[in-house]
Design an enzyme around this catalytic site. Sequence first.
Site, mmCIF file in Angstrom:
data_model
loop_
_atom_site.group_PDB
_atom_site.id
_atom_site.type_symbol
_atom_site.label_atom_id
_atom_site.label_comp_id
_atom_site.label_asym_id
_atom_site.label_seq_id
_atom_site.Cartn_x
_atom_site.Cartn_y
_atom_site.Cartn_z
ATOM 1 N N VAL A 1 66.176 51.100 11.407
ATOM 2 C CA VAL A 1 67.018 50.295 10.529
ATOM 3 C C VAL A 1 66.193 49.870 9.324
ATOM 4 O O VAL A 1 65.062 49.389 9.466
ATOM 5 C CB VAL A 1 67.560 49.051 11.263
ATOM 6 C CG1 VAL A 1 68.318 48.137 10.310
ATOM 7 C CG2 VAL A 1 68.469 49.470 12.420
ATOM 8 N N LYS B 1 59.570 46.384 24.651
ATOM 9 C CA LYS B 1 61.000 46.634 24.542
ATOM 10 C C LYS B 1 61.549 47.258 25.823
ATOM 11 O O LYS B 1 62.685 46.986 26.229
ATOM 12 C CB LYS B 1 61.298 47.508 23.326
ATOM 13 C CG LYS B 1 61.047 46.799 22.009
ATOM 14 C CD LYS B 1 61.874 45.521 21.879
ATOM 15 C CE LYS B 1 61.739 44.862 20.523
ATOM 16 N NZ LYS B 1 62.583 43.660 20.380
ATOM 17 N N ASP C 1 63.582 30.502 13.606
ATOM 18 C CA ASP C 1 62.485 31.340 13.127
ATOM 19 C C ASP C 1 61.262 30.448 12.952
ATOM 20 O O ASP C 1 61.373 29.217 12.934
ATOM 21 C CB ASP C 1 62.850 32.014 11.801
ATOM 22 C CG ASP C 1 62.118 33.341 11.587
ATOM 23 O OD1 ASP C 1 62.768 34.396 11.699
ATOM 24 O OD2 ASP C 1 60.899 33.312 11.335
ATOM 25 N N GLY D 1 66.175 40.370 8.123
ATOM 26 C CA GLY D 1 66.434 41.579 8.883
ATOM 27 C C GLY D 1 67.663 41.521 9.763
ATOM 28 O O GLY D 1 68.719 40.998 9.390
ATOM 29 N N TYR E 1 54.379 47.312 21.603
ATOM 30 C CA TYR E 1 55.773 47.143 21.198
ATOM 31 C C TYR E 1 56.708 47.953 22.094
ATOM 32 O O TYR E 1 57.699 47.421 22.622
ATOM 33 C CB TYR E 1 55.944 47.582 19.744
ATOM 34 C CG TYR E 1 57.359 47.463 19.239
ATOM 35 C CD1 TYR E 1 57.879 46.236 18.841
ATOM 36 C CD2 TYR E 1 58.179 48.587 19.133
ATOM 37 C CE1 TYR E 1 59.182 46.129 18.372
ATOM 38 C CE2 TYR E 1 59.480 48.485 18.671
ATOM 39 C CZ TYR E 1 59.975 47.255 18.288
ATOM 40 O OH TYR E 1 61.265 47.143 17.832
#
Length: 268
Positions: free
Chosen positions: A190, A161, A33, A13, A157
């Site tokens: 995206v 953020k 990761d 991503g 989420y």
Amino acid sequence: MSRHVVVTGAASGIGLAVARSFAALGDRVTLVDHRADALEAAVATVAGGAEPHASSAGAAVLVADLREPEAPARVVATAWEQAPIDVLVNAAGVYPATPFLDLDAATWDAVRDVNVRAPLLATVALARHATAVGRTPTIVNITSGAALRARPGAAPYSTSKAALEMVTRASALELGAAGIRVNAVAPGFVVVDSAVNPVSDDYAAAVSPNPLGRPGKPSDIAKAVVWLADPEQSGWVTGTVLRVDGGSSTGAHTLPLSNGTTREDVSA
């Protein structure tokens, strides 16, 4: 001059696109990761992805689960031992789809730990290493348009953020005197191929419209990150959230005119 760039969430991503962009400039990139197999596949594309005019300084991997409280500082320390870090990009994030009435403490904590605590603690760790030796790295956090607009199933989420945007401002405020800049890029929708955060076709169709008429690409976000990390281009920018979203944060562009006149009538 080659920089050492550390990117979390770099196996796929946006994180992978960011890693590739820095490698194409000839920078040394450390990909972080929790997915070891995906990291190995990613680093091969990053190490071999330099532009013809650039000389990539190489790429390395660090496997780490950023849900663990000690992991962010450990990642920074391990990467710093290889070379002092010039740029840290906190791109790791999780996006569970959980209806509000189904939320529990475990879900909330899992999102908070990766999306807020990990970038905060990584920034603290890097600032400690850097100020001890008088270096001035740059940090870029990846936030989201969800920081401004709540979505069904995304309460943890969206909240995380929004919190990360405040972490960006608060850390920029306190670290500015040391010459350390902290900024954020807030993507709109995206298109990514993500096994970690899968998105249905119906969701993509509903969330993607924007004034520019197309969803974003990971490379759109990567270009913004590269700009914010460049002191020659953005050296007087800190504490800023750059919204790279095709204009979706400008407002409800799909609404008709309130008097019933259509856009076609006006343009004619």
